[in-house]
Write an enzyme that holds these catalytic residues in place. Structure first.
Site, PDB file in Angstrom:
ATOM      1  N   ARG A  77       0.821  -1.205   0.000  1.00  0.00           N
ATOM      2  CA  ARG A  77       0.000   0.000   0.000  1.00  0.00           C
ATOM      3  C   ARG A  77       0.857   1.259   0.000  1.00  0.00           C
ATOM      4  O   ARG A  77       0.524   2.245  -0.672  1.00  0.00           O
ATOM      5  CB  ARG A  77      -0.954  -0.024   1.201  1.00  0.00           C
ATOM      6  CG  ARG A  77      -2.111  -0.966   0.981  1.00  0.00           C
ATOM      7  CD  ARG A  77      -2.955  -1.208   2.218  1.00  0.00           C
ATOM      8  NE  ARG A  77      -4.118  -2.030   1.860  1.00  0.00           N
ATOM      9  CZ  ARG A  77      -4.977  -2.528   2.737  1.00  0.00           C
ATOM     10  NH1 ARG A  77      -4.801  -2.315   4.032  1.00  0.00           N
ATOM     11  NH2 ARG A  77      -6.008  -3.252   2.331  1.00  0.00           N
TER      12      ARG A  77
ATOM     13  N   TYR B 126      -6.414  -1.025  -6.802  1.00  0.00           N
ATOM     14  CA  TYR B 126      -5.800  -2.249  -6.279  1.00  0.00           C
ATOM     15  C   TYR B 126      -5.095  -2.017  -4.947  1.00  0.00           C
ATOM     16  O   TYR B 126      -4.909  -0.899  -4.511  1.00  0.00           O
ATOM     17  CB  TYR B 126      -4.905  -2.940  -7.288  1.00  0.00           C
ATOM     18  CG  TYR B 126      -3.728  -2.216  -7.915  1.00  0.00           C
ATOM     19  CD1 TYR B 126      -3.158  -1.076  -7.402  1.00  0.00           C
ATOM     20  CD2 TYR B 126      -3.160  -2.739  -9.080  1.00  0.00           C
ATOM     21  CE1 TYR B 126      -2.078  -0.467  -7.992  1.00  0.00           C
ATOM     22  CE2 TYR B 126      -2.070  -2.143  -9.689  1.00  0.00           C
ATOM     23  CZ  TYR B 126      -1.528  -1.006  -9.131  1.00  0.00           C
ATOM     24  OH  TYR B 126      -0.457  -0.418  -9.722  1.00  0.00           O
ATOM     25  N   GLU B 127      -4.765  -3.136  -4.304  1.00  0.00           N
ATOM     26  CA  GLU B 127      -4.208  -3.164  -2.946  1.00  0.00           C
ATOM     27  C   GLU B 127      -5.148  -2.514  -1.930  1.00  0.00           C
ATOM     28  O   GLU B 127      -4.722  -1.829  -1.000  1.00  0.00           O
ATOM     29  CB  GLU B 127      -2.828  -2.501  -2.896  1.00  0.00           C
ATOM     30  CG  GLU B 127      -1.788  -3.169  -3.757  1.00  0.00           C
ATOM     31  CD  GLU B 127      -1.678  -4.667  -3.509  1.00  0.00           C
ATOM     32  OE1 GLU B 127      -1.957  -5.100  -2.381  1.00  0.00           O
ATOM     33  OE2 GLU B 127      -1.318  -5.397  -4.445  1.00  0.00           O
ATOM     34  N   GLY B 128      -6.431  -2.743  -2.096  1.00  0.00           N
ATOM     35  CA  GLY B 128      -7.437  -2.164  -1.208  1.00  0.00           C
ATOM     36  C   GLY B 128      -7.905  -0.847  -1.776  1.00  0.00           C
ATOM     37  O   GLY B 128      -7.145   0.125  -1.831  1.00  0.00           O
TER      38      GLY B 128
END
Length: 597
Positions: free
Chosen positions: A298, A438-440
């Site tokens: 993140r 992406y990645e949350g």
């Protein structure tokens, strides 16, 4: 497409002030990060990015990664560029020396990684995912797994991936259905499908090491029943070399808006019930390894927002200097380069100031991560970890949101040419658009910030940061040059304090109100924190000017840029206090079927 040049002076100042890299060298683990070494690393990284990776950016966009019956071939030149990167020792820059890394600070690694992402975001994703896999194995893997896999992953000879998402689950990891069964030899048999797997298959490395989330048949439901497994493409032989092919395959690639050269794979595990995996950590405790991977990723994805915005800014400046159109407003003179027009100046200054604020915030987070991992004092480690945890969702979401906004401004500055693919401007916008997802997703980051990070340790970490900002604003309030920053920074942190107290005071009965204010709160947080770390650099720039050290033009520009951000970017963000605290009543004024009415 314009050339890319790493902004080495600004990167170095951000490392000095925001990350505090000189203080990091006092930590024994980072004693090798001397000023001369840092300068050399940044200089050589900038050359590799500009000369090798950047020229392939448009090539990768036009050719894309190609899938053929389970085999994925990278675009022309990518394998040679990756080999040059690995042979230069770049992949091991920040990893432990125990397994072949160089042990340099993560903050310095972020600066280096920024150059890769600016030059070629698609290619930079391969080492980014590998880094997450290394972090997970380092913290959660058995000694045998570390011995077999870490040296080759750290060198870049092999690449690592994260396999989390499934078609029915999306961001709800607890809904995954990939299965794991215990085998008599202590390994596991993995069976299932994963989607959106970045660099799940490619021809850059001799082996690909997948970290896969799966559920044992007797595991609890939800996230409490998830385990993490290491599943290599090729099973290592007794010498640790790639041997027999494992029972896994790439079933296809997604056709995407951007990052065309980054293969986004659908991965099938265990079609023949013979996919071998090894447990990472403990059974049913896979979320620990996942969050180790994702927290690292993140921050690095937030850095992508910085990097792609920097590339777009450089392109916008080059175009604005060359494009001649119209006389200046109020003048009857000849047409001038559009960089002379106030409307364009506003856009360019906003781009420049915001990129520099984003960079400062991201590097500051990297410095906090370094202190959390390596500071010899336990209290300092805890303090740094709290700051890193607090800032991580802000870096990920605010920087990637701004990346999209600023690459869009680049298109606008280009005018009609910005809408034409040959200009190169659309690629930056298309590539940037994935980062808030992406990645949350950024909505998840906002909910993490207000739902977990504000309450963490009774709010000690955000209260300490806000106090630092107030103290700094007070310290510069009477300064002839920096005093104007103090007023706007003070207003910003007071709005942020008010919003944080309001959100932290909500109980479960007010959950909708908290959720409704989460995203604008994160935007306010990112803008104020970014403005603060940028202003810290302006104060250092003033100190160096007064001392007669450094490049006076660069230092004066830094002060002007920080003032612009304070005066032009902070006031609109401060106005978000109203929407944050307004509650959710009007969000639910319409019934679901009335949205289409």
């Amino acid at each position: 497409m314009s050339r890319y040049a790493a902004p080495l002076k600004d990167m170095r100042l951000a490392l000095d002030v925001a990350a505090g890299i000189e203080d990091l060298t006092r930590i024994p683990q980072f004693s090798e990060a001397t000023p001369d070494l840092v300068d050399a690393v940044l200089d050589e990284a900038g050359k590799l990015a500009a000369e090798t990776m950047a020229p392939l950016n448009a090539v990768g966009d036009s050719q894309g990664a190609q899938w053929d019956n389970g085999v994925v071939r990278m675009p022309e030149g990518f394998k040679d560029a990756y080999d040059e990167y690995v042979n230069g020792g770049w992949n091991g820059l920040t990893f432990t020396t125990e397994h072949g890394g160089q042990g340099l600070p993560f903050a310095l690694g972020l600066a280096v990684q920024e150059t890769w992402a600016s030059a070629n975001m698609a290619l930079s994703l391969c080492p980014l995912l590998n880094q997450g896999a290394v972090e997970a194995l380092t913290h959660h893997g058995s000694e045998e797994l570390k011995r077999l896999y870490l040296p080759k992953l750290i060198s870049g000879e092999w690449a690592g991936t994260m396999n989390l998402t499934e078609p029915q689950a999306g961001s709800d990891v607890g809904a995954l259905t990939t299965r794991a069964e215990r085998a008599e030899d202590g390994t596991y048999r993995i069976k299932g499908q994963k989607i959106y797997i970045t660099f799940g298959e490619h021809d850059l490395t001799g082996n690909i090491v997948h970290l896969v989330l799966a559920r044992l048949s007797d595991a609890p439901e939800g996230t409490r029943g998830i385990s993490c497994f290491l599943v290599p493409k090729f099973l290592p032989d007794e010498n640790g070399q790639p041997g027999q092919r494992n029972d896994l395959r790439c079933a296809g690639l997604e056709h995407k808006l951007g990052i065309h050269a980054s293969p986004t794979c659908t991965m099938q595990f265990g079609d023949n019930d013979a996919c071998v995996g090894w447990l990472v950590g403990e059974e049913n405790k896979g979320l620990r390894a996942m969050f180790t991977m994702m927290n690292h990723a993140r921050i690095c994805v937030g850095l992508q927002g910085v990097a792609i915005a920097e590339r777009a800014y450089q392109q916008a400046v080059a175009f604005a200097q060359e494009r001649v159109q119209s006389a200046e407003y109020g003048s009857r003179g000849p047409s001038v380069p559009i960089i002379q027009h106030a409307l364009i100046r506003r856009k360019l200054m906003t781009m420049k100031a915001t990129v520099e604020a984003m960079r400062a915030l991201t590097y500051a987070t990297g410095g906090a991560v370094d202190r959390a991992h390596a500071h010899p004092d336990a209290d300092e480690r805890a303090k740094a970890q709290g700051l890193a945890d607090l800032l991580t969702p802000v870096v990920k979401a605010w920087c990637t949101d701004m990346g999209v906004e600023l690459t869009s401004e680049n298109i606008q500055i280009h005018g009609g040419m910005g809408f034409i693919e040959e200009s190169g401007a659309p690629q930056h916008y298309r590539d940037a658009r994935i980062a808030p997802i992406y990645e949350g997703t950024n909505g998840i980051q906002a909910m993490d910030l207000v739902g977990r990070k504000l309450a963490m340790d009774d709010g000690r970490h955000w209260k300490a940061l806000f106090a630092d900002i107030r103290d700094f604003a007070g310290a510069i309030a009477g300064d002839d040059t920096l005093g104007s920053i103090a007023e706007y920074l003070s207003d910003g942190v007071e709005a942020l304090q008010h919003a944080a107290v309001w959100l932290a005071g909500n109980d479960l009965d007010e959950a909708r109100a908290t959720a409704a204010g989460a995203s604008p709160f994160l935007t306010l947080f990112g803008t104020v924190a970014g403005g603060y770390y940028l202003a810290l650099q302006a104060r250092e720039a003033q100190r160096r000017l007064d001392a007669g050290t450094g490049d006076p033009v660069f230092l004066a520009n830094k002060i002007a840029t920080a003032r612009f951000f304070a005066e032009q970017c902070l006031p609109p963000a401060t106005a978000l206090l109203g929407p944050i605290t307004r509650g959710a009543e009007l969000f639910y004024a319409l019934e679901p079927d009335q949205f289409a009415a």
